[in-house]
Motif scaffolding. Structure first.
Motif, PDB file in Angstrom:
ATOM      1  N   GLY A 145      -0.491 -19.847 -15.358  1.00 50.95           N
ATOM      2  CA  GLY A 145      -0.525 -18.832 -14.580  1.00 50.95           C
ATOM      3  C   GLY A 145      -1.167 -18.466 -13.224  1.00 50.95           C
ATOM      4  N   VAL A 146      -1.615 -19.976 -12.648  1.00 54.43           N
ATOM      5  CA  VAL A 146      -2.526 -19.696 -11.486  1.00 54.43           C
ATOM      6  C   VAL A 146      -1.573 -20.016 -10.407  1.00 54.43           C
ATOM      7  N   GLU A 147      -1.871 -18.835  -9.212  1.00 53.09           N
ATOM      8  CA  GLU A 147      -1.117 -18.898  -8.336  1.00 53.09           C
ATOM      9  C   GLU A 147      -1.250 -20.170  -7.408  1.00 53.09           C
ATOM     10  N   ARG A 148       0.096 -20.577  -7.101  1.00 55.07           N
ATOM     11  CA  ARG A 148       0.073 -21.844  -6.257  1.00 55.07           C
ATOM     12  C   ARG A 148       0.657 -21.635  -4.916  1.00 55.07           C
ATOM     13  N   MET A 149       1.456 -20.561  -4.812  1.00 51.78           N
ATOM     14  CA  MET A 149       2.254 -20.121  -3.311  1.00 51.78           C
ATOM     15  C   MET A 149       2.287 -18.634  -3.290  1.00 51.78           C
ATOM     16  N   ARG A 150       2.423 -18.234  -2.249  1.00 48.77           N
ATOM     17  CA  ARG A 150       2.734 -16.855  -2.014  1.00 48.77           C
ATOM     18  C   ARG A 150       3.677 -16.422  -0.544  1.00 48.77           C
ATOM     19  N   ILE A 151       4.413 -15.495  -0.416  1.00 45.29           N
ATOM     20  CA  ILE A 151       5.023 -15.063   0.540  1.00 45.29           C
ATOM     21  C   ILE A 151       4.585 -13.636   0.932  1.00 45.29           C
ATOM     22  N   ASP A 152       3.784 -13.342   2.047  1.00 42.23           N
ATOM     23  CA  ASP A 152       3.342 -12.238   2.208  1.00 42.23           C
ATOM     24  C   ASP A 152       4.392 -11.258   2.791  1.00 42.23           C
ATOM     25  N   ALA A 153       3.923  -9.970   3.073  1.00 40.91           N
ATOM     26  CA  ALA A 153       4.865  -9.055   3.501  1.00 40.91           C
ATOM     27  C   ALA A 153       5.694  -9.344   4.776  1.00 40.91           C
ATOM     28  N   ASN A 154       4.778 -10.162   5.616  1.00 39.62           N
ATOM     29  CA  ASN A 154       5.315 -10.606   6.983  1.00 39.62           C
ATOM     30  C   ASN A 154       6.097 -11.859   6.913  1.00 39.62           C
ATOM     31  N   GLY A 155       6.446 -12.362   5.785  1.00 38.19           N
ATOM     32  CA  GLY A 155       7.244 -13.554   5.650  1.00 38.19           C
ATOM     33  C   GLY A 155       6.359 -14.797   5.835  1.00 38.19           C
ATOM     34  N   ASN A 156       5.080 -14.845   5.960  1.00 33.65           N
ATOM     35  CA  ASN A 156       4.159 -15.951   5.977  1.00 33.65           C
ATOM     36  C   ASN A 156       4.050 -16.607   4.727  1.00 33.65           C
TER      37      ASN A 156
ATOM     38  N   GLY B 114       0.664  -1.269   0.066  1.00 37.90           N
ATOM     39  CA  GLY B 114       0.144   0.132   0.143  1.00 37.90           C
ATOM     40  C   GLY B 114       0.821   1.243   0.036  1.00 37.90           C
ATOM     41  N   ASP B 115       2.081   1.155   0.419  1.00 41.28           N
ATOM     42  CA  ASP B 115       2.878   2.219   0.388  1.00 41.28           C
ATOM     43  C   ASP B 115       4.321   1.855  -0.444  1.00 41.28           C
ATOM     44  N   MET B 116       5.365   2.233   0.089  1.00 45.22           N
ATOM     45  CA  MET B 116       6.725   2.196  -0.460  1.00 45.22           C
ATOM     46  C   MET B 116       7.133   0.737  -0.056  1.00 45.22           C
ATOM     47  N   THR B 117       6.741   0.472   0.866  1.00 45.39           N
ATOM     48  CA  THR B 117       6.756  -1.010   1.576  1.00 45.39           C
ATOM     49  C   THR B 117       5.706  -2.099   1.776  1.00 45.39           C
ATOM     50  N   GLY B 118       5.745  -2.931   1.880  1.00 50.23           N
ATOM     51  CA  GLY B 118       4.579  -4.026   2.111  1.00 50.23           C
ATOM     52  C   GLY B 118       4.518  -4.856   0.962  1.00 50.23           C
ATOM     53  N   GLY B 119       5.517  -5.030   0.314  1.00 51.55           N
ATOM     54  CA  GLY B 119       5.221  -5.924  -1.065  1.00 51.55           C
ATOM     55  C   GLY B 119       5.247  -7.355  -0.870  1.00 51.55           C
ATOM     56  N   PHE B 120       4.675  -8.198  -1.487  1.00 40.97           N
ATOM     57  CA  PHE B 120       4.806  -9.686  -1.505  1.00 40.97           C
ATOM     58  C   PHE B 120       4.979 -10.230  -2.711  1.00 40.97           C
ATOM     59  N   MET B 121       5.252 -11.530  -2.755  1.00 36.74           N
ATOM     60  CA  MET B 121       5.422 -12.261  -3.920  1.00 36.74           C
ATOM     61  C   MET B 121       4.533 -13.554  -4.143  1.00 36.74           C
ATOM     62  N   THR B 122       4.132 -13.943  -5.501  1.00 39.84           N
ATOM     63  CA  THR B 122       3.431 -14.862  -5.619  1.00 39.84           C
ATOM     64  C   THR B 122       4.110 -16.016  -6.618  1.00 39.84           C
ATOM     65  N   PHE B 123       3.851 -17.145  -6.900  1.00 40.53           N
ATOM     66  CA  PHE B 123       4.264 -18.114  -7.508  1.00 40.53           C
ATOM     67  C   PHE B 123       3.263 -18.804  -8.370  1.00 40.53           C
ATOM     68  N   SER B 124       3.445 -18.687  -9.603  1.00 46.84           N
ATOM     69  CA  SER B 124       2.246 -19.529 -10.504  1.00 46.84           C
ATOM     70  C   SER B 124       2.791 -20.661 -11.430  1.00 46.84           C
ATOM     71  N   THR B 125       2.009 -21.493 -11.705  1.00 46.67           N
ATOM     72  CA  THR B 125       2.177 -22.508 -12.527  1.00 46.67           C
ATOM     73  C   THR B 125       1.018 -22.769 -13.427  1.00 46.67           C
ATOM     74  N   ASN B 126       1.389 -23.685 -14.517  1.00 47.76           N
ATOM     75  CA  ASN B 126       0.234 -24.183 -15.471  1.00 47.76           C
ATOM     76  C   ASN B 126      -0.208 -23.258 -16.372  1.00 47.76           C
TER      77      ASN B 126
END
Length: 354
Positions: free
Chosen positions: A222-233, A208-220
């Motif tokens: 482009g369907v999302e299978r996994m994510r790492i949120d801003a808190n490392g969860n 929502g700001d200059m920080t707080g980003g997260f990552m997702t991993f997609s397969t097949n």
């Protein structure tokens, strides 16, 4: 005149005849033309114009090398490739050097590469005095800096494969540039496309700001299978990662599972531990329909279970049951001794009666 002979091989075979001229007014040299001119460089600028006279009248082309203090692309030198149209020569491509400071002091300069899109010449790439290369960016801040202003643009391709390369965008792995507008939106993605179709990707979302980003991993597709949120969860098969370091929607298979538990149930064996009697356990079960300290069905449905804590509670029940069995065994041994004593007394009484 050395620069003339260096440039001649670039043009291939040229016809040099009476169509050559040195313009004493502008100090311009023309090869293949009697009227050397400049499209972007006027005035008393020295220059070289090479005219390809082997081409037809409607497709005559010019190569112009000019120097001077004015110009859209360079103040030191510009190499321009021109093609004619109904209104005169129009620039197609340019290589220009620009001096950024006075050459008599500490001169620095940039090298520009420009092409014309719809007759509008724009710089497409530049090499700065620091050696930074920029594509689509005016001020590159890295040794290779690529930038695009539009959303959903293929910024760069890192590798291609021949299979499917003639279909749509082809088969490749590359960087896609997306949006920066609004919070929690995808900004970049490292995508693998096969026959132009999205296959798998690593996606980078802004916060929502200059920080707080997260990552997702997609397969097949482009369907999302996994994510790492801003808190490392981490979430696998689920986006509900707020409460857990690892959230999994589905079955986990493993050969071993280690849980570091802070406390264990050995307190049951402490001398001061109050061991509940079987009668007390029976009364509790009748009222609550589950063992003491063990969560009920409704509690498990609502909150789940802590595997480490649950193992500790179960061990506690096993240890309590073990102590109760030991206690029962001792009581049985006492009863057995009493029975043996009673049997001996009965036998003695029977002997006396005889």
């Amino acid at each position: 005149m050395k620069a003339i002979f260096i440039l001649l091989p670039v043009m291939g075979t040229l016809t040099v005849c009476a169509q050559n001229k040195i313009d004493t007014t502008s100090s311009a040299l023309g090869i293949g033309t009697k009227t050397p001119s400049f499209y972007y460089h006027g005035g008393n600028n020295m220059g070289l114009e090479i005219f390809n006279s082997n081409t037809s009248a409607n497709s005559q082309a010019h190569l112009i090398l000019s120097t001077g203090a004015t110009g859209n692309f360079g103040s030191t030198g510009t190499l321009s490739w021109m093609t004619p149209n109904s209104t005169g020569n129009k620039g197609v491509a340019y290589i220009a050097a620009r001096t950024m400071q006075d050459a008599t002091t500490n001169a620095t300069g940039d090298l520009f590469f420009a092409t014309a899109d719809n007759a509008i010449p724009t710089v497409k790439m530049r090499i700065t005095s620091k050696g930074y290369v920029g594509i689509g960016v005016n001020d590159p801040r890295a040794y290779f800096d690529v930038a695009f202003a539009a959303n959903n643009v293929r910024a760069s391709v890192l590798a291609r494969l021949p299979e499917g390369n003639d279909v749509d965008a082809g088969t490749y792995i590359g960087v896609e540039a997306y949006s920066t507008t609004g919070g929690q939106v995808k900004s970049f993605a490292l995508e693998h496309k096969f026959y132009g179709k999205l296959n798998s990707a690593i996606n980078f979302y802004r916060g929502g700001d200059m920080t707080g980003g997260f990552m997702t991993f997609s397969t097949n597709t482009g369907v999302e299978r996994m994510r790492i949120d801003a808190n490392g969860n981490v979430g696998i098969g689920t986006t509900a990662t707020q409460q857990y370091k690892l959230a999994v929607e589905g079955t986990i298979g493993a050969r071993r599972l280690r849980i570091d538990q802070g406390t264990w149930a050995d307190f049951v064996f402490d001398p001061g531990y109050k061991l509940p009697s079987l009668m007390e356990v029976e009364q509790y079960i009748k009222v609550n329909r589950h063992l003491p300290d063990v969560p009920s069905t409704n509690e498990v449905k609502e909150n789940g279970i802590d595997v480490g804590e649950m193992n500790k509670v179960l061990l506690q029940k096993v240890e309590e049951l073990t102590l109760l069995l030991i206690q029962e065994h001792k009581e049985k041994e006492e009863i057995k001794k009493e029975l043996e004593g009673m049997k001996f007394q009965i036998k003695e009484l029977q002997k006396e009666r005889k």
